[in-house]
Design a protein around this motif. Structure first.
Motif, mmCIF file in Angstrom:
data_model
loop_
_atom_site.group_PDB
_atom_site.id
_atom_site.type_symbol
_atom_site.label_atom_id
_atom_site.label_comp_id
_atom_site.label_asym_id
_atom_site.label_seq_id
_atom_site.Cartn_x
_atom_site.Cartn_y
_atom_site.Cartn_z
ATOM 1 N N TYR A 1 0.807 -1.225 0.000
ATOM 2 C CA TYR A 1 0.000 0.000 0.000
ATOM 3 C C TYR A 1 0.842 1.279 0.000
ATOM 4 C CZ TYR A 1 -3.988 -3.006 0.822
ATOM 5 O OH TYR A 1 -4.955 -3.966 0.685
ATOM 6 N N TYR A 2 2.132 1.167 0.338
ATOM 7 C CA TYR A 2 3.021 2.328 0.276
ATOM 8 C C TYR A 2 4.035 2.188 -0.856
ATOM 9 C CZ TYR A 2 1.370 4.249 4.728
ATOM 10 O OH TYR A 2 0.600 4.811 5.731
ATOM 11 N N ASN A 3 3.953 1.067 -1.569
ATOM 12 C CA ASN A 3 4.865 0.789 -2.684
ATOM 13 C C ASN A 3 6.332 0.885 -2.262
ATOM 14 O OD1 ASN A 3 2.792 0.394 -4.675
ATOM 15 N ND2 ASN A 3 2.500 2.619 -4.701
ATOM 16 N N LEU A 4 6.607 0.421 -1.042
ATOM 17 C CA LEU A 4 7.974 0.419 -0.542
ATOM 18 C C LEU A 4 8.662 -0.889 -0.919
ATOM 19 C CD1 LEU A 4 7.542 1.853 3.081
ATOM 20 C CD2 LEU A 4 8.386 3.057 1.058
ATOM 21 N N GLN A 5 9.946 -0.809 -1.164
ATOM 22 C CA GLN A 5 10.707 -2.031 -1.359
ATOM 23 C C GLN A 5 10.656 -2.859 -0.078
ATOM 24 O OE1 GLN A 5 14.657 -0.994 -2.542
ATOM 25 N NE2 GLN A 5 14.031 -0.134 -4.523
ATOM 26 N N VAL A 6 10.874 -4.151 -0.227
ATOM 27 C CA VAL A 6 10.734 -5.060 0.913
ATOM 28 C C VAL A 6 11.621 -4.630 2.077
ATOM 29 C CG1 VAL A 6 11.101 -7.426 1.697
ATOM 30 C CG2 VAL A 6 10.047 -7.006 -0.531
ATOM 31 N N SER A 7 12.854 -4.219 1.790
ATOM 32 C CA SER A 7 13.772 -3.831 2.863
ATOM 33 C C SER A 7 13.278 -2.572 3.580
ATOM 34 C CB SER A 7 15.177 -3.606 2.307
ATOM 35 O OG SER A 7 15.165 -2.581 1.322
ATOM 36 N N HIS A 8 12.773 -1.598 2.817
ATOM 37 C CA HIS A 8 12.269 -0.364 3.422
ATOM 38 C C HIS A 8 10.985 -0.626 4.198
ATOM 39 C CE1 HIS A 8 14.573 2.123 0.168
ATOM 40 N NE2 HIS A 8 15.357 1.699 1.144
ATOM 41 N N ALA A 9 10.133 -1.492 3.663
ATOM 42 C CA ALA A 9 8.899 -1.849 4.362
ATOM 43 C C ALA A 9 9.221 -2.531 5.691
ATOM 44 C CB ALA A 9 8.043 -2.765 3.482
ATOM 45 N N GLY A 10 10.215 -3.415 5.668
ATOM 46 C CA GLY A 10 10.619 -4.086 6.902
ATOM 47 C C GLY A 10 11.200 -3.117 7.908
ATOM 48 N N SER A 11 11.957 -2.128 7.428
ATOM 49 C CA SER A 11 12.542 -1.139 8.336
ATOM 50 C C SER A 11 11.460 -0.289 8.990
ATOM 51 C CB SER A 11 13.515 -0.234 7.569
ATOM 52 O OG SER A 11 14.600 -0.982 7.063
ATOM 53 N N LEU A 12 10.454 0.111 8.203
ATOM 54 C CA LEU A 12 9.364 0.915 8.757
ATOM 55 C C LEU A 12 8.577 0.109 9.787
ATOM 56 C CD1 LEU A 12 7.774 3.516 8.807
ATOM 57 C CD2 LEU A 12 6.521 2.748 6.775
ATOM 58 N N ALA A 13 8.314 -1.152 9.473
ATOM 59 C CA ALA A 13 7.623 -2.013 10.436
ATOM 60 C C ALA A 13 8.478 -2.222 11.684
ATOM 61 C CB ALA A 13 7.293 -3.363 9.795
ATOM 62 N N GLY A 14 9.802 -2.287 11.496
ATOM 63 C CA GLY A 14 10.698 -2.435 12.641
ATOM 64 C C GLY A 14 10.644 -1.240 13.571
ATOM 65 N N ILE A 15 10.503 -0.033 13.000
ATOM 66 C CA ILE A 15 10.367 1.162 13.831
ATOM 67 C C ILE A 15 9.096 1.073 14.675
ATOM 68 C CG2 ILE A 15 9.937 3.657 13.766
ATOM 69 C CD1 ILE A 15 11.757 3.727 11.268
ATOM 70 N N LEU A 16 8.011 0.623 14.066
ATOM 71 C CA LEU A 16 6.754 0.488 14.808
ATOM 72 C C LEU A 16 6.871 -0.596 15.879
ATOM 73 C CD1 LEU A 16 4.123 0.905 11.958
ATOM 74 C CD2 LEU A 16 4.671 2.529 13.768
ATOM 75 N N LEU A 17 7.623 -1.656 15.593
ATOM 76 C CA LEU A 17 7.833 -2.692 16.604
ATOM 77 C C LEU A 17 8.648 -2.131 17.774
ATOM 78 C CD1 LEU A 17 7.549 -5.630 17.488
ATOM 79 C CD2 LEU A 17 9.603 -6.161 16.164
ATOM 80 N N LEU A 18 9.608 -1.283 17.472
ATOM 81 C CA LEU A 18 10.385 -0.633 18.529
ATOM 82 C C LEU A 18 9.489 0.274 19.380
ATOM 83 C CD1 LEU A 18 13.178 -0.090 19.774
ATOM 84 C CD2 LEU A 18 13.476 1.740 18.088
ATOM 85 N N ILE A 19 8.567 0.972 18.722
ATOM 86 C CA ILE A 19 7.601 1.803 19.450
ATOM 87 C C ILE A 19 6.752 0.939 20.367
ATOM 88 C CG2 ILE A 19 5.518 3.224 19.172
ATOM 89 C CD1 ILE A 19 6.818 4.375 16.637
ATOM 90 N N SER A 20 6.368 -0.246 19.878
ATOM 91 C CA SER A 20 5.566 -1.151 20.694
ATOM 92 C C SER A 20 6.330 -1.601 21.934
ATOM 93 C CB SER A 20 5.158 -2.376 19.859
ATOM 94 O OG SER A 20 4.430 -3.301 20.639
ATOM 95 N N GLY A 21 7.612 -1.946 21.756
ATOM 96 C CA GLY A 21 8.421 -2.352 22.902
ATOM 97 C C GLY A 21 8.620 -1.226 23.898
ATOM 98 N N THR A 22 8.821 -0.013 23.377
ATOM 99 C CA THR A 22 8.952 1.152 24.252
ATOM 100 C C THR A 22 7.655 1.397 25.013
ATOM 101 O OG1 THR A 22 10.520 2.137 22.687
ATOM 102 C CG2 THR A 22 9.519 3.605 24.318
ATOM 103 N N GLY A 23 6.540 1.260 24.306
ATOM 104 C CA GLY A 23 5.240 1.447 24.954
ATOM 105 C C GLY A 23 4.983 0.424 26.038
#
Length: 216
Positions: A49-71
């Protein structure tokens, strides 16, 4: 009188011996359904849905996972601070995290891709695992000291059996039939169910707390 060494160990049925403990296991497990599913499927979502390459999509999801751990950590700290003299607030806060994550994730997934959606997803991810700390503290209060290790092990089983393990798998199955976005849009309903169970738990928490204290 009996000393700590000779006093009989509390029966294992105390692990599920009162209504509040049983509801805490179920609510925590359901809440972590979304916490397990989102990190697993957000890379695919960002790729499609954002037309991101797989590596960039994984990095963005990783940031959100880090936010989840911080939360998870910060929500637990907030719970400890606000509940120090009012144990019942742990339930209210856990319910708030469940309902807050449901609202933020639902709003995000019904918005078009963009900055606003990412901000709401970030807020939802911040709260989605925030129930972990309050629930652990509830179980510590609701079970005898001698069973705390077993209670936390039971909580881990519930979290995995009801939430972290089936979340990604069932979301993938639903995505096969209704598309990934449609499947992700159902996740807030599970958080809402967890919030409602926390609301039910709130009705019995104080009385069950008193019974546990009376048992020593």
């Amino acid at each position: 009188g009996e000393t700590a060494a000779t006093a009989p160990a509390p029966p294992l049925r105390d692990l599920v011996g009162n209504r509040s403990v049983r509801l805490a296991y179920i609510a925590s497990g359901l809440q972590l359904f979304a916490a397990g599913a989102l990190p697993a499927w957000l890379p695919s979502y960002f790729n499609r849905y954002y037309n991101l390459q797989v590596s960039h999509a994984g990095s963005l999801a990783g940031i959100l996972l880090l936010i989840s751990g911080t939360g998870m950590i910060l929500c637990g700290m907030i719970s400890d601070r606000l509940s120090r003299d009012h144990p019942e607030r742990k339930v209210t806060l856990a319910m708030s995290y469940s309902l807050g994550s449901a609202v933020c994730i639902a709003l995000a997934l019904f918005m078009p891709p963009g900055t606003a959606q990412l901000v709401l997803l970030g807020l939802g991810m911040f709260m989605v695992a925030g129930t972990t700390g309050p629930v652990g503290a509830m179980l510590a209060n609701l079970t005898p000291l001698a069973l705390h290790g077993s209670a936390f092990a039971m909580l881990t089983i519930a979290n995995n059996f009801l939430g972290i393990a089936p979340g990604p798998i069932l979301t993938g199955r639903m995505a096969d039939s209704m598309g990934l976005l449609g499947a992700l849009r159902l996740l807030p309903l599970v958080c809402l169910a967890a919030g409602l169970i926390f609301a039910l738990l709130q009705r019995s928490y104080s009385s069950d707390l008193g019974l546990t204290a009376a048992k020593g």
